[in-house]
Design an enzyme around this catalytic site. Structure first.
Site, PDB file in Angstrom:
ATOM      1  N   ASP A 220       0.814  -1.217   0.000  1.00 47.54           N
ATOM      2  CA  ASP A 220       0.000   0.000   0.000  1.00 47.54           C
ATOM      3  C   ASP A 220       0.849   1.271   0.000  1.00 47.54           C
ATOM      4  O   ASP A 220       1.880   1.346   0.685  1.00 47.54           O
ATOM      5  CB  ASP A 220      -0.875  -0.017   1.266  1.00 47.54           C
ATOM      6  CG  ASP A 220      -1.711   1.226   1.436  1.00 47.54           C
ATOM      7  OD1 ASP A 220      -2.621   1.441   0.617  1.00 47.54           O
ATOM      8  OD2 ASP A 220      -1.445   2.005   2.381  1.00 47.54           O
ATOM      9  N   GLU A 293       1.291  -0.487  -5.069  1.00 42.51           N
ATOM     10  CA  GLU A 293       0.393   0.624  -5.358  1.00 42.51           C
ATOM     11  C   GLU A 293       1.185   1.928  -5.351  1.00 42.51           C
ATOM     12  O   GLU A 293       1.712   2.339  -4.318  1.00 42.51           O
ATOM     13  CB  GLU A 293      -0.727   0.711  -4.311  1.00 42.51           C
ATOM     14  CG  GLU A 293      -1.689   1.844  -4.592  1.00 42.51           C
ATOM     15  CD  GLU A 293      -2.397   2.394  -3.352  1.00 42.51           C
ATOM     16  OE1 GLU A 293      -3.545   2.841  -3.485  1.00 42.51           O
ATOM     17  OE2 GLU A 293      -1.786   2.391  -2.260  1.00 42.51           O
TER      18      GLU A 293
END
EC number: 3.2.1.20
Length: 574
Positions: A220, A293
């Site tokens: 993330d 990401e």
């Protein structure tokens, strides 16, 4: 953007032979948002047992691997992205035994479980932070602390940095008598990766879950992990203004040149990949993978793959289509963005295609419900990895949620005038399984977010019975990916005027497949002979959507393919 009547910049990508292809290289990845997938215990929140119960559905739609948004112990200030215990399951989702049962059932179905790993920060309720705030020697520098600066007798944060969730990136901690950095919520203090002990501690978290049976991680918010190094006095520079934004609390008010995309970020990704390789050697079996990401410039994203010396992320998420295609985009724009990735990707790497996730408006709401099939044809028809966010396969759309009922912290920290621009709640609503109570998601009287009002029309059970439903078109497209041409073939991508996107997959000795999409509302007649080489005079319809006047197995001449408004089809040579 090219403005020719016919854009035919044909690209031939030689993909590895089948024997060399790892499971993930032509895989179908599916994102589950656990809170909203399936509730097994009636509390209105999805859980691990619910996911386990519904894994057969993932098998039905041909999913290879599913990545779960965070399931770890958390006070839920950011719905799991604020992790308090990195090696345990939050009770709202279940127990470690439930996770082990999920992994075991997934293994039976040959579905890989990928976990969401949050390296940038922990919860402020994490034991590491509590010890750091107390000044314990081992943890004192696990986070980014600064005593601030005194201006006219008033203590202020050390920099002007603004967080993603609005307001200062710095919060004063009374116990430590210092400010701590948080690029997101104040309850999400940033880890200090300039401390080697932090790097080792987080690598150990990766090892723990890989040994538990996870087949990799979606990492993330990677660009935020490092800030520019402090100077000799321990201070950081202010970030420059973005003159186009006038709201001083808004994240985009500044240009984040010192708090994102620092060069050390790439080195950390490579270090995490080393852990993957280490566990691959230790445990054997199929490849384990990293998905990263990063909404970063393309030249930086390409470095996530590796640098020639170090391996990196196998799947650096390709957000070109997700973040740049709009309702008014024409075929040239689609083609350009597809080429952006294919043309810049390092040799020997694998592309991936993404149109949705838990942070972005759904395809049907963002681009129009009559383009859902077209988008699924793109992600499932192009070479490499397809990534689907739960519900996009059946055409779920955003659900409007009032300011009073909004729970997303990114929106809640704004105001009633701004929240709709910032909220992510509308794309996180419960999965629509059937026309029963709460769309078959839960038997609770109230669900954590409201169920869409159209659930009796848009749900798995109903769409299974409609031949050209979004779900059944998706399943046909997925089945086609088992063809050698789709697994190994070259690709040529073209815009045919402003309204039609086409791409051809070809492999010596095999049928060629041509995906043709009418993006807009005009009837179009196109000559594929003028665009693609080595195709047969006649072509056969293999997949059609509900806008098509033709049916599967019909024939058409390659030099005169008629497309209805928003029609999307896959043709094959005969």
């Amino acid at each position: 953007m090219f403005k020719l009547l016919v854009l035919s910049c044909l690209l031939a990508l030689a993909l590895p032979s089948l024997a060399e292809v790892g499971w993930w290289k032509t895989g179908q990845f599916y994102q589950i948002y656990p809170r909203s997938f399936k509730d097994s215990d009636g509390d209105g929140v999805g859980d691990l047992i619910g996911i386990t119960q519904q894994l057969a559905y993932l098998k039905e739609i041909g999913i290879t691997a599913t990545w779960l948004s965070p399931i770890f112990t958390s006070p839920m200030a950011d719905f799991g992205y604020d992790v308090a215990d990195l090696k345990n399951i939050d009770p709202i989702f279940g127990t470690m035994a439930d996770f082990e049962a999920l992994v075991a059932r997934a293994k039976e179905l040959d579905i890989k479980i990928i976990l969401d790993f949050v390296p940038n920060h922990t919860s402020d309720e994490c034991d590491w932070f509590i010890r750091s705030a107390a000044g314990e020697a081992e943890y004192k520098d696990f986070y980014v602390w600064h005593t601030g600066k005194v201006v006219n007798g008033i203590r202020q944060p050390p920099t002007n940095w603004i967080g993603v969730f609005r307001g200062s990136m710095w919060t004063w901690h009374e116990g430590r008598q210092a400010y701590y950095l948080h690029q997101f919520h104040a309850k999400q203090p940033d880890l200090n990766y300039r401390n080697p002990k932090v790097v080792e501690a987080m690598k150990d978290v990766l090892r723990f879950w890989l040994r538990k049976g996870a087949y990799g991680f979606r990492i993330d918010a990677v660009p935020h992990v490092y800030e520019v190094p402090a100077d000799a006095d321990g201070n950081w520079p202010d970030e420059p203004r973005n003159e186009e934004v006038s709201d001083p609390e808004d994240y985009t008010y500044l240009q984040h040149i010192y708090t994102t995309d620092q060069p050390e970020t790439l080195e950390l990704v490579y270090a995490f990949r080393d852990v993957i390789e280490e566990i691959d050697a230790e445990l054997g079996g199929d490849d384990r993978v990293l998905l990263t990401e990063a909404y970063s410039p393309l030249d930086i994203l390409m470095q996530y793959y590796g640098n020639g010396t170090h391996l990196g992320s196998q799947i650096p998420f390709n957000f070109e289509l997700l973040s740049k295609i709009s309702y008014s985009s024409d075929a040239y724009h689609y083609s350009e963005l597809i080429h952006n990735w294919l043309d810049n990707m390092p040799e020997g790497q694998v592309a991936n295609w993404v149109f949705g996730n838990h942070d972005q408006s759904r395809i049907g709401s963002r681009l129009g419900a009559d383009r859902i099939d077209a988008c699924n044809m793109i992600i499932l028809g192009l070479p490499g990895v397809s990534v689907t966010y739960q519900g996009e396969e059946m055409g779920m759309t955003d659900v409007w949620i009032s300011w009073e009922d909004t729970v997303d912290p990114q929106a809640c920290q704004s105001n009633e005038q701004e929240f709709e621009r910032l909220t992510r709640d509308p794309v996180r609503t419960p999965f629509q399984w059937s026309d029963e109570q709460n769309a078959g998601f839960s038997n609770a009287s109230v669900t954590w977010l409201p169920v869409a009002s159209d659930y009796k029309l848009v749900n798995v059970k109903k769409e299974r019975g409609i031949a050209l439903s979004h779900l059944n078109v998706y399943k046909q497209l997925r089945a086609l990916r088992d063809e050698p041409t789709l697994k190994q073939g070259d690709v040529s991508v073209s815009a045919i005027g402003p309204n039609v996107l086409a791409f051809k997959r070809s492999l010596a000795g095999q049928k060629s497949y041509i995906t043709v999409i009418n993006i807009n509302d005009d009837v179009e007649s196109i000559n594929l002979d003028s665009v693609f080489t080595s195709i047969t005079t006649q072509l056969q319809y293999v997949v059609v959507n509900d806008k098509s006047a033709r049916r599967k197995n019909d024939l058409t001449f390659a030099n005169s393919v008629l497309l209805m408004p928003k029609e999307a089809v896959v043709l094959s040579t005969v």
